[in-house]
Design a protein around this motif. Structure first.
Motif, PDB file in Angstrom:
ATOM      1  N   CYS A 171       0.869  -1.175   0.000  1.00 21.05           N
ATOM      2  CA  CYS A 171       0.000   0.000   0.000  1.00 21.05           C
ATOM      3  C   CYS A 171       0.902   1.220   0.000  1.00 21.05           C
ATOM      4  CB  CYS A 171      -0.915   0.021   1.227  1.00 21.05           C
ATOM      5  SG  CYS A 171      -2.239  -1.180   1.168  1.00 21.05           S
ATOM      6  N   ALA A 172       0.980   1.878  -1.135  1.00 24.91           N
ATOM      7  CA  ALA A 172       1.817   3.071  -1.241  1.00 24.91           C
ATOM      8  C   ALA A 172       1.133   4.234  -0.545  1.00 24.91           C
ATOM      9  CB  ALA A 172       2.074   3.390  -2.711  1.00 24.91           C
ATOM     10  N   PRO A 173       1.898   5.274  -0.135  1.00 24.45           N
ATOM     11  CA  PRO A 173       1.283   6.443   0.512  1.00 24.45           C
ATOM     12  C   PRO A 173       0.187   7.077  -0.331  1.00 24.45           C
ATOM     13  CG  PRO A 173       3.664   6.493   0.793  1.00 24.45           C
ATOM     14  CD  PRO A 173       3.373   5.362  -0.132  1.00 24.45           C
ATOM     15  N   GLU A 174       0.368   7.054  -1.677  1.00 22.88           N
ATOM     16  CA  GLU A 174      -0.670   7.669  -2.518  1.00 22.88           C
ATOM     17  C   GLU A 174      -1.977   6.885  -2.457  1.00 22.88           C
ATOM     18  OE1 GLU A 174       2.399   5.619  -5.259  1.00 22.88           O
ATOM     19  OE2 GLU A 174       2.392   6.898  -3.461  1.00 22.88           O
ATOM     20  N   ASP A 175      -1.906   5.563  -2.250  1.00 24.29           N
ATOM     21  CA  ASP A 175      -3.132   4.771  -2.104  1.00 24.29           C
ATOM     22  C   ASP A 175      -3.892   5.193  -0.851  1.00 24.29           C
ATOM     23  OD1 ASP A 175      -2.655   3.148  -4.395  1.00 24.29           O
ATOM     24  OD2 ASP A 175      -1.206   1.991  -3.226  1.00 24.29           O
ATOM     25  N   LEU A 176      -3.170   5.388   0.244  1.00 25.45           N
ATOM     26  CA  LEU A 176      -3.806   5.820   1.481  1.00 25.45           C
ATOM     27  C   LEU A 176      -4.363   7.231   1.320  1.00 25.45           C
ATOM     28  CD1 LEU A 176      -1.176   4.485   4.052  1.00 25.45           C
ATOM     29  CD2 LEU A 176      -3.254   3.387   3.261  1.00 25.45           C
ATOM     30  N   SER A 177      -3.629   8.073   0.624  1.00 26.99           N
ATOM     31  CA  SER A 177      -4.101   9.446   0.423  1.00 26.99           C
ATOM     32  C   SER A 177      -5.394   9.462  -0.384  1.00 26.99           C
ATOM     33  CB  SER A 177      -3.009  10.252  -0.287  1.00 26.99           C
ATOM     34  OG  SER A 177      -3.462  11.559  -0.570  1.00 26.99           O
ATOM     35  N   THR A 178      -5.468   8.632  -1.428  1.00 25.42           N
ATOM     36  CA  THR A 178      -6.690   8.557  -2.244  1.00 25.42           C
ATOM     37  C   THR A 178      -7.875   8.116  -1.397  1.00 25.42           C
ATOM     38  OG1 THR A 178      -5.391   8.056  -4.220  1.00 25.42           O
ATOM     39  CG2 THR A 178      -7.733   7.475  -4.248  1.00 25.42           C
ATOM     40  N   ALA A 179      -7.650   7.145  -0.520  1.00 26.64           N
ATOM     41  CA  ALA A 179      -8.732   6.663   0.337  1.00 26.64           C
ATOM     42  C   ALA A 179      -9.190   7.749   1.301  1.00 26.64           C
ATOM     43  CB  ALA A 179      -8.266   5.435   1.104  1.00 26.64           C
ATOM     44  N   ARG A 180      -8.253   8.489   1.858  1.00 29.52           N
ATOM     45  CA  ARG A 180      -8.638   9.551   2.789  1.00 29.52           C
ATOM     46  C   ARG A 180      -9.404  10.662   2.072  1.00 29.52           C
ATOM     47  NH1 ARG A 180      -3.663   8.038   5.524  1.00 29.52           N
ATOM     48  NH2 ARG A 180      -2.445   9.276   4.047  1.00 29.52           N
ATOM     49  N   GLN A 181      -9.027  10.932   0.825  1.00 31.71           N
ATOM     50  CA  GLN A 181      -9.772  11.936   0.062  1.00 31.71           C
ATOM     51  C   GLN A 181     -11.209  11.481  -0.175  1.00 31.71           C
ATOM     52  OE1 GLN A 181      -7.587  12.714  -3.527  1.00 31.71           O
ATOM     53  NE2 GLN A 181      -5.804  13.553  -2.440  1.00 31.71           N
ATOM     54  N   ALA A 182     -11.405  10.207  -0.485  1.00 37.28           N
ATOM     55  CA  ALA A 182     -12.765   9.697  -0.676  1.00 37.28           C
ATOM     56  C   ALA A 182     -13.559   9.797   0.619  1.00 37.28           C
ATOM     57  CB  ALA A 182     -12.707   8.246  -1.149  1.00 37.28           C
ATOM     58  N   LEU A 183     -12.890   9.636   1.738  1.00 33.04           N
ATOM     59  CA  LEU A 183     -13.577   9.733   3.028  1.00 33.04           C
ATOM     60  C   LEU A 183     -13.999  11.163   3.319  1.00 33.04           C
ATOM     61  CD1 LEU A 183     -14.285   7.803   5.369  1.00 33.04           C
ATOM     62  CD2 LEU A 183     -12.191   8.543   6.495  1.00 33.04           C
ATOM     63  N   ARG A 184     -13.249  12.124   2.793  1.00 31.50           N
ATOM     64  CA  ARG A 184     -13.537  13.543   3.073  1.00 31.50           C
ATOM     65  C   ARG A 184     -14.433  14.185   2.030  1.00 31.50           C
ATOM     66  NH1 ARG A 184      -7.856  13.541   4.499  1.00 31.50           N
ATOM     67  NH2 ARG A 184      -7.366  14.230   2.384  1.00 31.50           N
ATOM     68  N   ARG A 185     -14.937  13.444   1.070  1.00 27.73           N
ATOM     69  CA  ARG A 185     -15.717  14.056  -0.006  1.00 27.73           C
ATOM     70  C   ARG A 185     -16.984  14.733   0.476  1.00 27.73           C
ATOM     71  NH1 ARG A 185     -14.884   9.421  -4.628  1.00 27.73           N
ATOM     72  NH2 ARG A 185     -12.788  10.077  -5.243  1.00 27.73           N
ATOM     73  N   THR A 186     -17.468  14.326   1.634  1.00 22.05           N
ATOM     74  CA  THR A 186     -18.646  15.002   2.197  1.00 22.05           C
ATOM     75  C   THR A 186     -18.238  15.862   3.387  1.00 22.05           C
ATOM     76  OG1 THR A 186     -19.093  13.068   3.580  1.00 22.05           O
ATOM     77  CG2 THR A 186     -20.220  13.201   1.462  1.00 22.05           C
ATOM     78  N   GLY A 187     -17.009  16.350   3.335  1.00 27.99           N
ATOM     79  CA  GLY A 187     -16.543  17.226   4.404  1.00 27.99           C
ATOM     80  C   GLY A 187     -16.069  16.483   5.623  1.00 27.99           C
ATOM     81  N   GLY A 188     -15.899  15.174   5.510  1.00 28.42           N
ATOM     82  CA  GLY A 188     -15.432  14.406   6.654  1.00 28.42           C
ATOM     83  C   GLY A 188     -16.505  14.107   7.665  1.00 28.42           C
ATOM     84  N   VAL A 189     -17.724  14.626   7.443  1.00 31.67           N
ATOM     85  CA  VAL A 189     -18.818  14.387   8.384  1.00 31.67           C
ATOM     86  C   VAL A 189     -19.705  13.285   7.825  1.00 31.67           C
ATOM     87  CG1 VAL A 189     -20.798  15.387   9.556  1.00 31.67           C
ATOM     88  CG2 VAL A 189     -18.769  16.785   9.111  1.00 31.67           C
ATOM     89  N   PRO A 190     -19.840  12.172   8.525  1.00 35.94           N
ATOM     90  CA  PRO A 190     -20.660  11.079   7.996  1.00 35.94           C
ATOM     91  C   PRO A 190     -22.094  11.519   7.736  1.00 35.94           C
ATOM     92  CG  PRO A 190     -19.401  10.379   9.919  1.00 35.94           C
ATOM     93  CD  PRO A 190     -19.279  11.865   9.826  1.00 35.94           C
ATOM     94  N   SER A 191     -22.627  11.067   6.613  1.00 36.01           N
ATOM     95  CA  SER A 191     -24.015  11.366   6.286  1.00 36.01           C
ATOM     96  C   SER A 191     -24.927  10.605   7.240  1.00 36.01           C
ATOM     97  CB  SER A 191     -24.296  10.959   4.841  1.00 36.01           C
ATOM     98  OG  SER A 191     -25.682  10.909   4.601  1.00 36.01           O
TER      99      SER A 191
END
Length: 975
Positions: free
Chosen positions: A534-554
């Motif tokens: 798991c390269a750092p960019e893979d983790l970064s992509t996942a964190r970006q997907a998690l923050r797509r709604t502002g980091g606040v769970p719907s």
């Protein structure tokens, strides 16, 4: 009255001669395979006043009772009466009952046929057997044939007034209308059912071996699953396999012909591997002599693949199975009930509302209850909400019959079942029915609505069968269909094949609501994790997907499930990169999101992963409590297609602990220095995911590291190095894990396995001690992950080995200040120990003692002993010298010292002699068998001073030799 031993009563108007065949167990014309388990169960049961064995036709009731009557423990006399519908006439029933008892109690006489027997005969029976020394067990077989009130009333009287010397064993297909509740409440009734008579896999394997059939363990398990362990089902399977085993497969006359109609597997994708006649006396226990001859049966020498094909071909649509069910079940039902059985067979599970919708019957609840009570191969299912389910072979038979008789009704019934299941909150059952009914649009809607829960609820084989039937165009137009294809490739160990499906899901996502971006990101991260890095960019992509709604769970449950899945994948990736602090944070968040998204099955898995991360961090107590809570939870989580299900777990059997939970507990035992428990847990871990080759999964990699450390703890350094070398050979772990392996390879071996590790001159540097390896040196790559704190600890230990305390302190400074990245509590303890040893060598003894006390304080609540043992001789010296006799940490410190020596300890309650701190320090070195010079070097004392302390210790302990001193010290708890 005539004597029951042979004479016949005088015929009367309604009289009848005694039939000798009714008064003895049926003779079996074939050999019987003993089932000790059943015989012992009946032996225990007949200690009570009454036993009922109620099970469907062909369950082996008669054979079980007959075998017990001849092979039981011999503590009872057994009377036998086989019943039939004619026994509903009192003047036939009572003479035969009295005659059966008369065979073992000759003083009991048969009444004349013209005598009204009920109350008087019951009294005579009670009086006749009351004075016996040996009890009588009266076996009444086929008791379901009795339905006349006057007969049942008489039996009730007999049950109520029977003396202790008379016990009744009632065997039949359905429970007789007797007043058994009072006996049940008083504990005088033992009830056995189909589940008690069902054959286990080991019993079935023995039966097939006796029959000479080359059926392997996996195939036996499949036959037991398909038949539900039903005795006659296994017998029919044996006959069917024998017939085809000895036949030419090209000969159409020897193959089971196509019965026509609809294949049951087409109605129910759950039976992608099709699930699975004689009367009861033709039980699997009856292995005839011919079938026991392998030469007779295995003439063609079938290979494993061909036998597997034959096993799959044995279904409810097989002629031999259909003939039995028609004769023994269907022919006995009214036309209305027959129609009810056929139309409801397309649904599982079944409830009254669904049954009513499929049949148009207003009293479906009553019919289901009656069929269940009558053991018409319909059982209650312990689910939420509860329901009913047909025995697998019987259901396949009914489906085949429905397909032959009303093929035009099948699609309509399946679509109605799918609609009802979906509205009742059973999405997987709805998906099964929709696909079976070729309702592709509805199937796509179900996948989109229930998202990942459907994927995880289905077994991988079933999900593959469902996906194989969906039109290919749905994959390119429906994101969840593409994700389902990706998921099945991930859980079957092919992450590379999942990539194109994830790309298809991304392309078709568009404006779909809720957007499946988080699920796509989760499976993508899982794919790269399973691929080994798991390269750092893979983790970064996942964190970006998690923050797509502002980091606040719907607030949407679906969004929270998706967020939980992504956080779970992120936590696993962090753990694979040896970032256990970040892994624990992500996994605990995943647990919260999955709980909020109403996903208990995956919540349990995430909880186990979080416990593993906590254990590796050093929160041993917390990890142990978490796993204990998960495993003791009475609410059984749904099993999830290879992710939560262990290979040995049957769908309705007890769940074995998942490998992740075993890994967490193994790490706890490792850090507590309990290697035997570590190996016990690792030995039962199965490869995971289930179809990955052994040794190639992340779980196996972690297990290998834990096993290597446990081997070192046992002194098996060569075996530990072999484990680590094998890990490198099998697969290339990610860079961070390679660092961890190298770290462990250095940090675990210094005291015993590295050359020149301990210089003789403690004040001189050791030029032969190894330099820190490149893997442990801090990285300067700002874009990469921060250095591991455990690497800094390893460097500090190496500097201590080189007798360079100043550089050792510099190595662990960031760990002590809290500025090092990914610092685990275990790293903090280890850093405190390095600093304590360094300060002691620099002469700051008070500060050294303070740091040691902090390390003991952090470790003691978790009983973390391994971190001290990993520190080697320098830590042992600290514990020996710096823990005063009255220190509250002394018991834990003494426990660790004992671990250094692996000596037995039996402290006594007598008053211990008073030893000075220096004397105690010298005494604690004696079990190591170090020389006086070596002890002096570790204590920074002269040899003469050590000898002076030893003489004082010998005097106070009343001994004259070192061996006696060691024994006395162990007995008094000093070492």
């Amino acid at each position: 009255m005539a004597d029951a031993r042979g004479s016949t009563p005088r015929p009367g108007d309604d009289g009848c001669a005694l039939l000798a065949g009714k008064l003895a167990p049926p003779r079996l014309h074939v050999a019987v395979l003993p089932r000790t388990r059943i015989q012992r169960r009946i032996d225990r049961a007949v200690q009570r006043r009454a036993v009922s064995i109620i099970a469907p036709a062909g369950s082996g009731k008669t054979v079980a009772c007959a075998s017990w009557s001849t092979d039981g423990d011999g503590a009872h006399d057994v009377a036998w009466l086989t019943l039939d519908s004619e026994d509903n006439r009192p003047r036939r029933f009572w003479p035969h009952l009295a005659a059966a008892l008369g065979r073992v109690h000759p003083s009991l006489r048969v009444p004349a046929p013209d005598r009204a027997p009920t109350m008087d005969l019951v009294g005579e029976i009670v009086e006749a057997v009351s004075g016996r020394d040996r009890p009588i067990v009266l076996v009444m077989d086929d008791v379901h044939e009795l339905d006349r009130p006057e007969i049942l009333h008489g039996l009730d009287l007999l049950l109520r007034h029977a003396p202790p010397q008379l016990r009744l064993l009632l065997s039949g297909r359905r429970r007789p209308a007797l007043q058994l509740s009072r006996l049940r409440v008083s504990g005088d009734l033992v009830e056995m059912g189909a589940e008690d008579l069902a054959w286990t896999e080991s019993e079935a394997a023995e039966y097939f071996r006796a029959a000479g059939l080359p059926v392997d363990t996996k195939q036996v398990a499949e036959l037991v699953r398909r038949t539900g362990g039903w005795s006659t089902g296994l017998r029919l399977a044996c006959l069917w396999l024998k017939d085809r085993n000895g036949a030419d497969p090209r000969d159409p006359d020897r193959r089971d012909p196509d019965r026509g109609g609809v294949n049951p597997g087409d109605m129910d994708p759950e039976s992608a591997d099709p699930e699975s006649a004689d009367p009861e006396s033709a039980d699997p226990e009856s292995a005839d002599p011919e079938s026991a001859d392998p030469e007779t049966v295995n003439r063609r020498g079938l290979g494993r693949g061909e036998m597997e094909r034959l096993v799959r071909g044995f279904t409810g649509n097989s002629r031999i199975v259909g003939d039995y069910f028609r004769d023994e079940v269907i022919s006995r039902q009214d036309p209305e009930i027959r129609r009810f059985l056929l139309r409801t067979s397309i649904a599982s599970p079944l409830d009254a509302e669904l049954a009513g919708a499929l049949t148009g019957t207003a009293d479906a609840a009553r019919i289901l209850d009656r069929l269940s009570r009558e053991n018409c191969f319909l059982e209650t299912i312990d689910a939420d909400p509860p329901g009913y389910g047909f025995q697998p072979l019987f259901r396949e038979f009914l489906q085949a019959e429905l397909g032959r008789e009303s093929p035009e009704d099948v699609p309509h019934l399946l679509r109605e079942a799918a609609r009802r299941h979906r509205s009742n909150g059973r999405p997987l059952d709805a998906l099964r029915a929709a696909v079976a009914g070729a309702d592709w649009g509805h199937a796509a809607e179900i996948l989109a609505e229930d998202d990942v829960r459907v994927l995880l609820r289905a077994g991988d084989g079933e999900l593959s069968a469902i996906l194989a039937r969906l039109p290919p165009e749905l994959t390119s137009t429906t994101p969840m269909v593409a994700l389902a294809h990706a998921w099945i490739r991930l859980i079957t160990g092919d992450p590379d094949a999942a990539g194109p499906y994830l790309e298809a899901a991304e392309r078709s996502a568009g404006t779909v609501e809720p957007h499946p971006g988080r699920l796509i990101a989760a499976l993508n991260l899982l794919r790269v994790w399973m691929s080994g890095d798991c390269a750092p960019e893979d983790l970064s992509t996942a964190r970006q997907a998690l923050r797509r709604t502002g980091g606040v769970p719907s607030p949407s449950a679906a969004e929270r499930r998706a967020a939980g899945c992504l956080l779970l994948a992120l936590g696993l990736a962090h753990a694979w990169n040896a970032e256990f602090v970040s892994a624990g944070t992500a996994l605990r968040r995943a647990v919260r999101e999955l709980e909020a998204g109403d996903f208990p099955a995956l919540t349990g898995f995430a909880t186990a992963c979080a416990a593993l991360a906590d254990a590796i961090r050093g929160d041993l107590t917390g990890a142990e409590e978490t796993i204990g809570a998960v495993q003791s939870d009475p609410a059984r989580p749904e099993e999830t297609g290879g992710l939560l299900r262990t290979p040995a777990s049957a769908p309705d059997g007890p769940l074995r602990p998942h490998p992740i939970a075993d890994l967490a507990l193994a790490w706890v035992h490792l850090e507590r220095d309990e290697p035997a428990d570590v190996h016990r847990l690792l030995d039962r871990i199965e490869p995971w995911p289930r179809r990955r080759p052994p040794g190639e999964g992340p779980v196996s990699a972690f297990a290998t590291l834990i096993r290597a450390r446990a081997l070192v703890a046992e002194g098996e350094t060569a075996a530990a190095r072999s484990c680590l070398a094998e890990l490198h050979r099998r697969r290339r772990p990610p860079t961070r894990l390679i660092q961890a392996v190298t770290l462990l390879d250095v940090a675990w071996f210094p005291a015993a396995d590295l050359p020149g590790a301990l210089p003789l001159d403690p004040t001189a540097p050791n030029p032969t001690a190894p330099e820190p390896p490149a893997a442990l040196k801090p990285t300067t790559d700002e874009a990469g992950p921060s250095p591991l704190a455990s690497n800094a600890v390893a460097v500090g230990r190496l500097h201590l080995m080189r007798n360079d305390p100043a550089r050792a302190l510099a190595a662990v400074r960031d760990c002590l200040s809290g500025t090092a990245g990914e610092t685990r509590p275990l790293d903090s303890i280890a850093a405190l120990l390095v600093a304590s040893a360094a300060h002691r060598r620099l002469g700051a003894v008070s500060l050294s003692a303070e740091l040691l006390d902090q390390a003991l304080e952090l470790a003691e609540p978790h009983r973390a002993r391994r971190v001290f043992l990993d520190g080697g001789r320098s830590v042992r010296s600290l514990l020996t010298i710096l823990v005063p006799p009255n220190d509250p940490r002394l018991p834990f410190g003494t426990e660790i010292l004992r671990r250094f020596e692996r000596g037995a300890v039996n402290p006594q309650g007598e008053e211990a002699p008073s030893l000075t701190q220096c004397e105690l320090a010298v005494l604690r070195f004696l079990p190591s068998h170090m020389t006086n010079k070596e002890i002096a070097e570790d204590l920074f004392l002269s040899v003469n001073t050590v000898k002076t302390h030893l003489r004082s210790v010998y005097r106070k302990l009343g001994v004259t030799t070192r061996r006696e001193a060691i024994n006395q010290a162990a007995r008094r708890g000093f070492v």
